[in-house]
Write a protein that holds these residues in place. Structure first.
Motif, short mmCIF file in Angstrom:
data_model
loop_
_atom_site.label_atom_id
_atom_site.label_comp_id
_atom_site.label_asym_id
_atom_site.label_seq_id
_atom_site.Cartn_x
_atom_site.Cartn_y
_atom_site.Cartn_z
N VAL A 139 0.85 -1.19 0.00
CA VAL A 139 0.00 0.00 0.00
C VAL A 139 0.89 1.24 0.00
O VAL A 139 1.84 1.34 0.79
CB VAL A 139 -0.92 0.02 1.23
N GLN A 140 0.58 2.18 -0.89
CA GLN A 140 1.34 3.42 -0.93
C GLN A 140 0.40 4.59 -1.14
O GLN A 140 -0.50 4.54 -1.98
CB GLN A 140 2.38 3.38 -2.05
N LEU A 141 0.62 5.63 -0.33
CA LEU A 141 -0.14 6.86 -0.44
C LEU A 141 0.85 8.01 -0.53
O LEU A 141 1.68 8.19 0.36
CB LEU A 141 -1.04 7.06 0.80
N VAL A 142 0.78 8.78 -1.61
CA VAL A 142 1.74 9.86 -1.84
C VAL A 142 1.00 11.17 -2.05
O VAL A 142 0.29 11.33 -3.04
CB VAL A 142 2.63 9.56 -3.05
N GLU A 143 1.19 12.08 -1.09
CA GLU A 143 0.52 13.38 -1.16
C GLU A 143 1.38 14.39 -1.92
O GLU A 143 2.61 14.30 -1.94
CB GLU A 143 0.26 13.93 0.25
N SER A 144 0.69 15.36 -2.51
CA SER A 144 1.36 16.46 -3.19
C SER A 144 0.44 17.67 -3.19
O SER A 144 -0.75 17.55 -2.88
CB SER A 144 1.73 16.08 -4.63
N GLY A 145 1.01 18.83 -3.52
CA GLY A 145 0.21 20.04 -3.66
C GLY A 145 0.31 21.03 -2.53
O GLY A 145 -0.27 22.11 -2.60
N GLY A 146 1.04 20.69 -1.48
CA GLY A 146 1.21 21.63 -0.38
C GLY A 146 2.12 22.78 -0.76
O GLY A 146 2.70 22.81 -1.85
N GLY A 147 2.22 23.74 0.16
CA GLY A 147 3.08 24.88 -0.09
C GLY A 147 2.76 26.04 0.81
O GLY A 147 2.02 25.90 1.79
N LEU A 148 3.32 27.20 0.46
CA LEU A 148 3.08 28.44 1.21
C LEU A 148 2.03 29.27 0.47
O LEU A 148 2.15 29.49 -0.74
CB LEU A 148 4.39 29.23 1.31
N VAL A 149 1.04 29.71 1.21
CA VAL A 149 -0.04 30.50 0.61
C VAL A 149 -0.44 31.61 1.57
O VAL A 149 -0.34 31.45 2.79
CB VAL A 149 -1.25 29.59 0.26
N GLN A 150 -0.88 32.73 1.03
CA GLN A 150 -1.32 33.83 1.87
C GLN A 150 -2.72 33.57 2.42
O GLN A 150 -3.51 32.83 1.80
CB GLN A 150 -1.32 35.13 1.07
N PRO A 151 -3.07 34.17 3.54
CA PRO A 151 -4.44 34.03 4.06
C PRO A 151 -5.46 34.43 3.00
O PRO A 151 -5.28 35.43 2.29
CB PRO A 151 -4.45 34.99 5.25
N GLY A 152 -6.51 33.62 2.90
CA GLY A 152 -7.54 33.85 1.89
C GLY A 152 -7.28 33.12 0.59
O GLY A 152 -8.15 33.10 -0.29
N GLY A 153 -6.10 32.54 0.46
CA GLY A 153 -5.73 31.84 -0.76
C GLY A 153 -6.27 30.41 -0.81
O GLY A 153 -6.98 29.96 0.10
N SER A 154 -5.89 29.71 -1.88
CA SER A 154 -6.38 28.35 -2.11
C SER A 154 -5.23 27.41 -2.46
O SER A 154 -4.20 27.84 -3.00
CB SER A 154 -7.38 28.34 -3.28
N LEU A 155 -5.44 26.15 -2.14
CA LEU A 155 -4.53 25.08 -2.54
C LEU A 155 -5.36 23.84 -2.84
O LEU A 155 -6.43 23.66 -2.26
CB LEU A 155 -3.52 24.74 -1.44
N ARG A 156 -4.85 22.99 -3.71
CA ARG A 156 -5.48 21.71 -3.98
C ARG A 156 -4.47 20.60 -3.71
O ARG A 156 -3.44 20.53 -4.38
CB ARG A 156 -5.96 21.62 -5.43
#
Length: 120
Positions: free
Chosen positions: A1-18
């Protein structure tokens, strides 16, 4: 079983990430999936969970209306759309594999996680 996350980072308040979680090694379409997070100095908490059925997902109260969990069983991928991010959302976000088709049976495998930092 393998689970690999991606898409994180630095964002300003009010911003979005997926965030994305690529799964392998098990029948993805047959398992409930979820996103957890652990902020600095805090306990790990369940952010959102989704079953294999077309039932409403479960959300942590503080993210309701801002975060959306979804899954693409054809791509073996779990997503977390995060909008109107706030500094208190800063944490390491991990996806988790359910023991069964519904979140009620808990989880047995977690990914390594991806860092989300909300700061101006």
């Amino acid at each position: 079983v393998q689970l690999v996350e991606s898409g994180g980072g630095l964002v300003q308040p009010g911003g979005s990430l997926r965030l994305s979680c690529a799964a392998s090694g098990f029948p993805f379409g047959a398992k409930a999936m979820s996103w957890f997070r652990q902020g600095p100095g805090k306990e790990r908490e369940l952010v959102a969970a989704i079953s294999i059925y077309d039932t409403p997902p479960i959300y942590l109260d503080s993210v309701k209306g801002r975060f959306t969990i979804s899954r693409d069983d054809a791509k073996n991928t779990l997503y977390l759309q995060m909008d109107r991010l706030q500094p208190e959302d800063t944490a390491v976000y991990s996806c988790a594999k359910g023991r069964s088709y519904t979140p009620s049976y808990g989880y047995d495998t977690w990914g390594q996680g991806t860092q989300v930092t909300v700061s101006s």
